[in-house]
Write a protein that holds these residues in place. Structure first.
Motif, short mmCIF file in Angstrom:
data_model
loop_
_atom_site.label_atom_id
_atom_site.label_comp_id
_atom_site.label_asym_id
_atom_site.label_seq_id
_atom_site.Cartn_x
_atom_site.Cartn_y
_atom_site.Cartn_z
N LEU A 10 0.84 -1.20 0.00
CA LEU A 10 0.00 0.00 0.00
C LEU A 10 0.87 1.26 0.00
O LEU A 10 0.60 2.21 -0.74
CB LEU A 10 -0.93 -0.02 1.21
N VAL A 11 1.93 1.27 0.80
CA VAL A 11 2.85 2.41 0.83
C VAL A 11 3.52 2.57 -0.54
O VAL A 11 3.66 3.69 -1.04
CB VAL A 11 3.90 2.23 1.96
N ALA A 12 3.91 1.46 -1.15
CA ALA A 12 4.54 1.53 -2.47
C ALA A 12 3.57 2.10 -3.50
O ALA A 12 3.98 2.90 -4.36
CB ALA A 12 5.01 0.14 -2.88
N LEU A 13 2.29 1.73 -3.44
CA LEU A 13 1.29 2.27 -4.37
C LEU A 13 1.09 3.77 -4.16
O LEU A 13 0.95 4.53 -5.12
CB LEU A 13 -0.04 1.53 -4.22
N VAL A 14 1.08 4.23 -2.91
CA VAL A 14 0.90 5.65 -2.63
C VAL A 14 2.10 6.44 -3.16
O VAL A 14 1.94 7.49 -3.79
CB VAL A 14 0.70 5.89 -1.11
N VAL A 15 3.32 5.96 -2.92
CA VAL A 15 4.52 6.63 -3.41
C VAL A 15 4.51 6.67 -4.94
O VAL A 15 4.82 7.69 -5.56
CB VAL A 15 5.79 5.94 -2.87
N LEU A 16 4.13 5.57 -5.57
CA LEU A 16 4.06 5.52 -7.03
C LEU A 16 3.02 6.51 -7.56
O LEU A 16 3.26 7.20 -8.57
CB LEU A 16 3.73 4.09 -7.48
N ALA A 17 1.87 6.61 -6.90
CA ALA A 17 0.83 7.54 -7.32
C ALA A 17 1.31 8.98 -7.18
O ALA A 17 1.05 9.83 -8.06
CB ALA A 17 -0.44 7.33 -6.50
N VAL A 18 2.03 9.30 -6.11
CA VAL A 18 2.56 10.66 -5.94
C VAL A 18 3.57 10.97 -7.03
O VAL A 18 3.60 12.07 -7.59
CB VAL A 18 3.17 10.83 -4.53
N LEU A 19 4.41 9.99 -7.37
CA LEU A 19 5.42 10.22 -8.41
C LEU A 19 4.78 10.37 -9.80
O LEU A 19 5.22 11.19 -10.60
CB LEU A 19 6.43 9.07 -8.44
N VAL A 20 3.74 9.59 -10.09
CA VAL A 20 3.13 9.62 -11.41
C VAL A 20 2.26 10.87 -11.59
O VAL A 20 2.37 11.58 -12.60
CB VAL A 20 2.31 8.34 -11.67
N PHE A 21 1.37 11.16 -10.63
CA PHE A 21 0.42 12.25 -10.78
C PHE A 21 0.89 13.55 -10.15
O PHE A 21 0.38 14.61 -10.47
CB PHE A 21 -0.94 11.86 -10.19
N GLY A 22 1.80 13.47 -9.23
CA GLY A 22 2.28 14.68 -8.55
C GLY A 22 1.37 15.02 -7.39
O GLY A 22 0.20 14.66 -7.36
N PRO A 23 1.92 15.72 -6.40
CA PRO A 23 1.12 16.04 -5.21
C PRO A 23 -0.02 17.02 -5.50
O PRO A 23 -1.00 17.07 -4.75
CB PRO A 23 2.14 16.65 -4.24
N ASP A 24 0.07 17.80 -6.57
CA ASP A 24 -0.98 18.77 -6.87
C ASP A 24 -2.22 18.10 -7.46
O ASP A 24 -3.35 18.46 -7.12
CB ASP A 24 -0.47 19.83 -7.85
N LYS A 25 -2.02 17.15 -8.36
CA LYS A 25 -3.14 16.52 -9.07
C LYS A 25 -3.68 15.28 -8.36
O LYS A 25 -4.75 14.79 -8.72
CB LYS A 25 -2.70 16.11 -10.47
N LEU A 26 -2.96 14.77 -7.37
CA LEU A 26 -3.35 13.52 -6.71
C LEU A 26 -4.74 13.58 -6.07
O LEU A 26 -5.54 12.66 -6.25
CB LEU A 26 -2.29 13.09 -5.69
N PRO A 27 -5.11 14.64 -5.31
CA PRO A 27 -6.47 14.67 -4.74
C PRO A 27 -7.56 14.65 -5.80
O PRO A 27 -8.59 13.99 -5.63
CB PRO A 27 -6.51 15.99 -3.96
N LYS A 28 -7.35 15.35 -6.93
CA LYS A 28 -8.35 15.35 -8.01
C LYS A 28 -8.47 13.95 -8.62
O LYS A 28 -9.59 13.48 -8.90
CB LYS A 28 -7.93 16.36 -9.07
N VAL A 29 -7.36 13.26 -8.81
CA VAL A 29 -7.38 11.91 -9.37
C VAL A 29 -8.11 10.95 -8.43
O VAL A 29 -8.92 10.12 -8.87
CB VAL A 29 -5.94 11.43 -9.66
N ILE A 30 -7.86 11.08 -7.14
CA ILE A 30 -8.52 10.21 -6.15
C ILE A 30 -10.03 10.46 -6.18
O ILE A 30 -10.82 9.51 -6.13
CB ILE A 30 -7.93 10.44 -4.74
N GLN A 31 -10.46 11.72 -6.26
CA GLN A 31 -11.89 12.02 -6.33
C GLN A 31 -12.51 11.43 -7.60
O GLN A 31 -13.62 10.88 -7.55
CB GLN A 31 -12.12 13.54 -6.31
N ASP A 32 -11.82 11.54 -8.72
CA ASP A 32 -12.34 11.00 -9.97
C ASP A 32 -12.47 9.47 -9.91
O ASP A 32 -13.46 8.90 -10.37
CB ASP A 32 -11.44 11.40 -11.14
N VAL A 33 -11.47 8.84 -9.32
CA VAL A 33 -11.50 7.37 -9.22
C VAL A 33 -12.63 6.92 -8.30
O VAL A 33 -13.38 6.00 -8.64
CB VAL A 33 -10.13 6.83 -8.74
N THR A 34 -12.80 7.58 -7.15
CA THR A 34 -13.88 7.18 -6.23
C THR A 34 -15.24 7.45 -6.86
O THR A 34 -16.17 6.66 -6.68
CB THR A 34 -13.76 7.92 -4.88
N ARG A 35 -15.39 8.56 -7.61
CA ARG A 35 -16.65 8.85 -8.28
C ARG A 35 -16.96 7.77 -9.33
O ARG A 35 -18.10 7.31 -9.43
CB ARG A 35 -16.58 10.23 -8.94
#
Length: 150
Positions: A10-35
């Protein structure tokens, strides 16, 4: 949904998501995925409800999880309308295999010794002597050969 993911994964997935999407876009991506996941669940639930309504009142207890073969078999074994438990308990595979092995090797088994009331000399009743060669039928006993039939 993610029961088999450990804490390190889980930690590895979070670090990978931060690296791929960046800390600025990550909350928007999470909202889109949950929606998107919520919409898929709503669509699935409405499809299940439509199927239940179309099937009618006879299938009011129908669960889609029962379509999984493992769940279906487990439910049928618990239900036991066919008497499967009695069959399963009455059949001892190890005993049957031991009897077959003993018959092949020409040894007396407990079941054949207890069923035969009179001791027989030579081979037992219903037993095949594997040390003898099979008898060949005489030429008169054979049916005529028809070359046209083959």
């Amino acid at each position: 949904m993610f029961n088999d993911i450990g804490p390190l994964e889980l930690v590895a997935l979070v670090v990978l998501a931060v690296l791929v999407f960046g800390p600025d876009k990550l909350p928007k991506v999470i909202q889109d995925v949950t929606r998107t996941i919520r919409k898929i669940r709503e669509f699935s639930d409405s499809a299940k409800q439509d199927i239940r309504q179309e099937l009618g009142p006879e299938f009011k207890d129908f669960e889609f999880e029962d379509l999984n073969p493992k769940t279906f078999i487990r439910k049928q074994m618990e239900n036991d309308e066919l008497g499967l438990k009695e069959l399963r308990n009455g059949f001892d595979l190890k005993k049957e295999m031991a009897e077959v092995t003993d018959a092949v090797h020409g040894r007396d088994t407990d079941s054949s010794a207890s069923t035969s009331s009179t001791p027989s000399s030579g081979s037992g009743r219903g037993r095949v002597d594997m040390s003898k060669k099979p008898e060949t039928p005489a030429a008169e006993d054979r049916p005529p050969f028809d070359a046209d039939a083959t």
